[in-house]
Design a protein around this motif. Structure first.
Motif, PDB file in Angstrom:
ATOM      1  N   THR A 396       0.855  -1.198   0.000  1.00 19.11           N
ATOM      2  CA  THR A 396       0.000   0.000   0.000  1.00 19.11           C
ATOM      3  C   THR A 396       0.884   1.238   0.000  1.00 19.11           C
ATOM      4  OG1 THR A 396      -0.115   0.131   2.416  1.00 19.11           O
ATOM      5  CG2 THR A 396      -1.845  -1.141   1.301  1.00 19.11           C
ATOM      6  N   VAL A 397       0.299   2.329  -0.451  1.00 17.07           N
ATOM      7  CA  VAL A 397       0.996   3.619  -0.393  1.00 17.07           C
ATOM      8  C   VAL A 397       0.009   4.684   0.080  1.00 17.07           C
ATOM      9  CG1 VAL A 397       2.696   3.126  -2.199  1.00 17.07           C
ATOM     10  CG2 VAL A 397       0.488   4.106  -2.824  1.00 17.07           C
ATOM     11  N   GLN A 398       0.537   5.666   0.775  1.00 17.59           N
ATOM     12  CA  GLN A 398      -0.252   6.860   1.083  1.00 17.59           C
ATOM     13  C   GLN A 398       0.136   7.924   0.070  1.00 17.59           C
ATOM     14  OE1 GLN A 398       0.331   8.529   4.997  1.00 17.59           O
ATOM     15  NE2 GLN A 398      -0.835  10.382   4.501  1.00 17.59           N
ATOM     16  N   VAL A 399      -0.862   8.485  -0.608  1.00 17.93           N
ATOM     17  CA  VAL A 399      -0.562   9.477  -1.646  1.00 17.93           C
ATOM     18  C   VAL A 399      -1.194  10.814  -1.298  1.00 17.93           C
ATOM     19  CG1 VAL A 399      -0.450   7.673  -3.413  1.00 17.93           C
ATOM     20  CG2 VAL A 399      -2.596   8.935  -3.058  1.00 17.93           C
ATOM     21  N   LEU A 400      -0.606  11.861  -1.849  1.00 17.52           N
ATOM     22  CA  LEU A 400      -1.166  13.207  -1.780  1.00 17.52           C
ATOM     23  C   LEU A 400      -1.856  13.454  -3.117  1.00 17.52           C
ATOM     24  CD1 LEU A 400       0.776  16.467  -0.805  1.00 17.52           C
ATOM     25  CD2 LEU A 400      -1.022  16.413  -2.514  1.00 17.52           C
ATOM     26  N   PRO A 406     -15.296  22.193  -5.793  1.00 15.69           N
ATOM     27  CA  PRO A 406     -16.484  22.179  -6.661  1.00 15.69           C
ATOM     28  C   PRO A 406     -16.998  23.563  -7.025  1.00 15.69           C
ATOM     29  CG  PRO A 406     -17.053  21.542  -4.407  1.00 15.69           C
ATOM     30  CD  PRO A 406     -15.561  21.612  -4.471  1.00 15.69           C
ATOM     31  N   ASP A 407     -16.583  24.594  -6.264  1.00 17.23           N
ATOM     32  CA  ASP A 407     -17.091  25.943  -6.516  1.00 17.23           C
ATOM     33  C   ASP A 407     -16.226  26.747  -7.468  1.00 17.23           C
ATOM     34  OD1 ASP A 407     -19.259  25.564  -4.741  1.00 17.23           O
ATOM     35  OD2 ASP A 407     -17.946  26.010  -3.044  1.00 17.23           O
ATOM     36  N   VAL A 408     -14.901  26.529  -7.435  1.00 18.71           N
ATOM     37  CA  VAL A 408     -13.980  27.321  -8.252  1.00 18.71           C
ATOM     38  C   VAL A 408     -12.997  26.367  -8.920  1.00 18.71           C
ATOM     39  CG1 VAL A 408     -12.325  29.218  -8.307  1.00 18.71           C
ATOM     40  CG2 VAL A 408     -14.169  29.237  -6.614  1.00 18.71           C
ATOM     41  N   ALA A 409     -13.011  26.344 -10.239  1.00 21.96           N
ATOM     42  CA  ALA A 409     -12.200  25.370 -10.974  1.00 21.96           C
ATOM     43  C   ALA A 409     -10.705  25.581 -10.780  1.00 21.96           C
ATOM     44  CB  ALA A 409     -12.547  25.449 -12.464  1.00 21.96           C
ATOM     45  N   PHE A 410     -10.301  26.821 -10.448  1.00 16.48           N
ATOM     46  CA  PHE A 410      -8.874  27.116 -10.326  1.00 16.48           C
ATOM     47  C   PHE A 410      -8.246  26.528  -9.060  1.00 16.48           C
ATOM     48  CE2 PHE A 410      -9.786  31.410 -12.536  1.00 16.48           C
ATOM     49  CZ  PHE A 410      -9.762  30.792 -13.761  1.00 16.48           C
ATOM     50  N   VAL A 411      -9.054  26.295  -8.040  1.00 18.90           N
ATOM     51  CA  VAL A 411      -8.522  26.042  -6.704  1.00 18.90           C
ATOM     52  C   VAL A 411      -8.490  24.545  -6.408  1.00 18.90           C
ATOM     53  CG1 VAL A 411      -8.863  26.480  -4.246  1.00 18.90           C
ATOM     54  CG2 VAL A 411      -9.359  28.281  -5.913  1.00 18.90           C
ATOM     55  N   ARG A 412      -7.331  24.073  -5.885  1.00 22.13           N
ATOM     56  CA  ARG A 412      -7.181  22.654  -5.537  1.00 22.13           C
ATOM     57  C   ARG A 412      -6.472  22.544  -4.193  1.00 22.13           C
ATOM     58  NH1 ARG A 412      -6.539  23.619 -10.805  1.00 22.13           N
ATOM     59  NH2 ARG A 412      -4.461  24.397 -10.393  1.00 22.13           N
ATOM     60  N   SER A 413      -7.037  21.702  -3.327  1.00 23.16           N
ATOM     61  CA  SER A 413      -6.451  21.498  -2.009  1.00 23.16           C
ATOM     62  C   SER A 413      -5.846  20.102  -1.932  1.00 23.16           C
ATOM     63  CB  SER A 413      -7.523  21.702  -0.925  1.00 23.16           C
ATOM     64  OG  SER A 413      -8.602  20.822  -1.154  1.00 23.16           O
ATOM     65  N   ARG A 414      -5.464  19.692  -0.728  1.00 21.34           N
ATOM     66  CA  ARG A 414      -4.795  18.406  -0.527  1.00 21.34           C
ATOM     67  C   ARG A 414      -5.773  17.357   0.000  1.00 21.34           C
ATOM     68  NH1 ARG A 414       0.866  17.228   2.517  1.00 21.34           N
ATOM     69  NH2 ARG A 414       0.586  14.986   2.913  1.00 21.34           N
ATOM     70  N   LYS A 415      -5.661  16.158  -0.515  1.00 27.53           N
ATOM     71  CA  LYS A 415      -6.400  15.028   0.046  1.00 27.53           C
ATOM     72  C   LYS A 415      -5.442  13.840   0.115  1.00 27.53           C
ATOM     73  CE  LYS A 415     -10.432  12.019  -0.402  1.00 27.53           C
ATOM     74  NZ  LYS A 415     -10.853  12.262   1.003  1.00 27.53           N
ATOM     75  N   ASP A 416      -5.296  13.285   1.299  1.00 34.06           N
ATOM     76  CA  ASP A 416      -4.457  12.109   1.478  1.00 34.06           C
ATOM     77  C   ASP A 416      -5.319  10.853   1.357  1.00 34.06           C
ATOM     78  OD1 ASP A 416      -2.994  14.367   3.188  1.00 34.06           O
ATOM     79  OD2 ASP A 416      -1.538  12.843   2.581  1.00 34.06           O
ATOM     80  N   PRO A 561      -2.999  28.867  -5.336  1.00 27.43           N
ATOM     81  CA  PRO A 561      -2.829  27.776  -4.373  1.00 27.43           C
ATOM     82  C   PRO A 561      -3.969  26.762  -4.493  1.00 27.43           C
ATOM     83  CG  PRO A 561      -2.593  29.932  -3.335  1.00 27.43           C
ATOM     84  CD  PRO A 561      -3.150  30.163  -4.688  1.00 27.43           C
ATOM     85  N   GLU A 562      -3.705  25.471  -4.112  1.00 24.98           N
ATOM     86  CA  GLU A 562      -2.539  25.000  -3.389  1.00 24.98           C
ATOM     87  C   GLU A 562      -1.688  24.048  -4.227  1.00 24.98           C
ATOM     88  OE1 GLU A 562      -4.151  23.121   0.100  1.00 24.98           O
ATOM     89  OE2 GLU A 562      -4.972  24.976   0.893  1.00 24.98           O
ATOM     90  N   TYR A 563      -2.321  23.295  -5.151  1.00 22.75           N
ATOM     91  CA  TYR A 563      -1.571  22.293  -5.905  1.00 22.75           C
ATOM     92  C   TYR A 563      -1.895  22.380  -7.391  1.00 22.75           C
ATOM     93  CZ  TYR A 563      -0.661  20.453  -1.281  1.00 22.75           C
ATOM     94  OH  TYR A 563      -0.268  20.338   0.023  1.00 22.75           O
TER      95      TYR A 563
END
Length: 586
Positions: A396-400, A406-416, A561-563
């Protein structure tokens, strides 16, 4: 340049070629509304008011029939190529709604085809109803760290481009360039100072410290505020601001509160749409839609019209040419029945009627395309195995994963997320909505093909890809498996650019974008139909997003920001560095 025939009409020594009679002039310079006729010679306005002495039997008369006369609208910040329409077709689309000028960097064709490509597009605009004022990008690409493009734009190119007559300043100066002290941008600033050109910023989600920094650097205006508080702070620190509204960046109702709630003066505020598509605009309108939105939010109609015309022209220093109905300006004039429900009944561009009741009077005719604009993709064709990340010897691996907003197409945050590894290959997990995302460098300069992970697309099978992808326009692809992703990338390369939907080894839909791999000579109506068909096919793969391609399109932008992901890999847009998507492996 002094136009002698224009002066002769202005001084009453010669009859005008055209007059507009019986209109109520909205004078955006004074805020007044009064009866006035307009005398036009060639493409420019010669006189306004009582122009009977400037008419003879040969003068063409355009009756306004009591309608309001307003200046043509100006989009203060626009990536024309992001519409996927050629300049000819885009002009045909927006000018029918009254937009007769735009400030653009033409930065997408710049990174594909260099200044030669920009020159082609600028020349094309001169045969259209849309006047394009060009801002030379402070540096291109805008990505930090710098991704691979066909053509870089730096100080050497600035020495030539800043002297072009269409150049109105330095465009899209990403705040990171200023904060980190980018040497090439510093040199561009010095050249701009020598050439007396202003600097235009790009400072999204900026706090007080960073606003102070860009203001101290001499940035004149900004279009990237995400809140009314941020907009107000920029105004207080001496910046002009441009309120942006589009399907991808719906910020007008928030940012218009600097007028309706905070009571800011309106004279340093304008409008822009930044990135739009044919599907967004057809039926809804362009800058006219923003004027209506502002009025609905409580702004006086004349004030809203000023924000869409003279305010923008003044902050860019082009008000001697556009933005008002006054002698010497281009005869870009709208006839409007109702200032509150602002819609152009007649659009006059350069003294000629272009559209009536939202319908252009002539079909758009694009120019012949030079070969260098068509042959822009050089790519080592990947296989399916190239598009599946590996973790040999792990279970298994933990990935970022980049997680879509869903509101702004430009914006992306982190999900592990934890993903299963089978025979050394990291498996996408459609139940967690964690799938692959890859970028194929398509200029033949590297073999870069990073693969990372993204959350939020909702695909349960297949892949989608696009070669139109600011800010570097490499091929970006998301998918649930390597084989479909490889097919998608390779079919786009074969087509010379485009957008595609693939499932189980079959191409479900392909939109060719043969000009630079980013735009096409489709009519706006045809492009809208194709966009909706592509999104529908992508939704058949499982996506619940309103426009899966609208989200795919912006994944490579590092200025927000962010990714993001570029051909260098997954980018931490705050630390401004490439990071590994695999956090841990077990």
């Amino acid at each position: 340049m002094i136009h002698q025939s224009l002066l002769d009409v202005a001084y009453g020594r010669k009859a005008a070629e055209t007059v507009i009679t019986g209109g109520r002039l909205v004078n955006v310079l004074t805020g007044e509304i009064y009866q006035a006729d307009v005398a036009i010679e060639g493409t420019r306005i010669a006189a306004v008011g009582d122009v009977k002495s400037r008419c003879d039997a040969n003068t063409k008369v355009i009756p306004a029939d009591g309608r309001f006369l307003t200046p043509g609208l100006i989009d203060g910040h626009l990536h024309i190529e992001c519409s996927k329409l050629s300049v000819t077709m885009f002009a045909n689309l927006v000018s029918r709604y009254g937009t007769t000028s735009a400030v653009s960097g033409l930065d997408q064709i710049l990174v594909v085809a260099g200044l030669e490509g920009v020159r082609e597009f600028l020349n094309e605009s001169k045969r259209s109803p849309l006047r394009v004022f060009w801002g030379a990008p402070a540096k291109a690409p805008y990505t930090v760290p710098e991704s691979t493009v066909g053509h870089r734009f730096g100080p050497d190119e600035h020495r030539e481009a800043q002297l072009w007559p269409e150049c109105v300043g330095l465009w899209e100066t990403v705040q990171e360039f200023i904060e980190i002290g980018d040497d090439e941008v510093r040199q561009a600033f010095e050249l701009a100072a020598q050439n007396r050109l202003p600097i235009f910023g790009c400072a999204p989600m900026s706090d007080d410290r960073r606003i102070a920094g860009i203001a101290a650097a001499g940035v004149r205006l900004d279009h990237e505020s995400y809140s009314a508080d941020e907009t107000m702070q920029k105004l207080r620190n001496g910046l002009h601001v441009i309120i942006r509204e589009s399907a991808a960046a719906p910020f007008l109702n928030e940012n218009i509160q600097v007028l309706t709630k905070f009571g800011a003066a309106s004279n340093r505020i304008a409008f822009c749409t930044d990135d739009v598509s044919a599907s967004d605009l057809l039926g809804r309108g362009h800058l006219d839609h923003l004027v209506r939105m502002a009025v609905e939010a409580g702004v006086e109609p004349v004030t809203a019209i000023q924000m869409a015309t003279i305010n923008c022209a003044s902050m860019y220093g082009i008000d001697q040419s556009v933005g008002s109905i006054a002698p010497g300006r281009f005869a870009d004039i709208l006839m409007v029945d109702d200032l509150a429900d602002f819609r152009a009944q007649t659009v006059i561009a350069g003294g000629s009627v272009f559209a009536v009741d939202g319908q252009p009077l002539e079909k758009p005719t694009p120019p012949e395309r030079a070969p260098f604009l068509r042959d822009t993709i050089v790519l080592d064709r990947p296989s399916g195995d190239d598009l599946v990340p590996t973790a040999p010897g792990k279970e298994t691996v933990q990935v970022l994963a980049m997680s879509l907003n869903p509101d702004v197409a430009f914006v992306r945050s982190r999900k592990d997320a934890n993903l299963t590894v089978r025979q050394g290959k990291i498996l996408a997990d459609i139940d967690q909505d964690i799938i692959y995302v890859a970028v194929a460098e398509r200029y033949g300069k590297t073999s870069n093909l990073p693969v990372a992970f993204v959350h939020g697309f909702g695909l349960r099978s297949g892949a989608i890809a696009t070669s139109a992808a600011p800010d570097d326009n490499n091929i970006i692809c998301v998918g649930t498996n390597g084989d479909d992703m490889a097919l998608a990338i390779n079919e786009i390369a074969k087509a010379g650019g485009g957008q595609i939907v693939v499932r189980d080894g079959e191409v479900l839909d392909l939109l060719p974008l043969p000009i630079g791999g980013i735009v096409a000579d489709l009519t706006p109506e045809s492009m809208s139909e194709r966009e909706q068909a592509l999104d529908k096919h992508a939704q058949e793969l499982g996506s619940k997003l309103p426009s899966p391609f609208g989200y795919l399109y912006f994944l490579s932008i590092t200025a927000i920001p962010e990714y993001a992901i570029t051909d260098l890999g997954l980018i931490d847009c705050t630390a401004l560095q490439v990071i590994e998507p695999i956090v841990e492996a077990h």
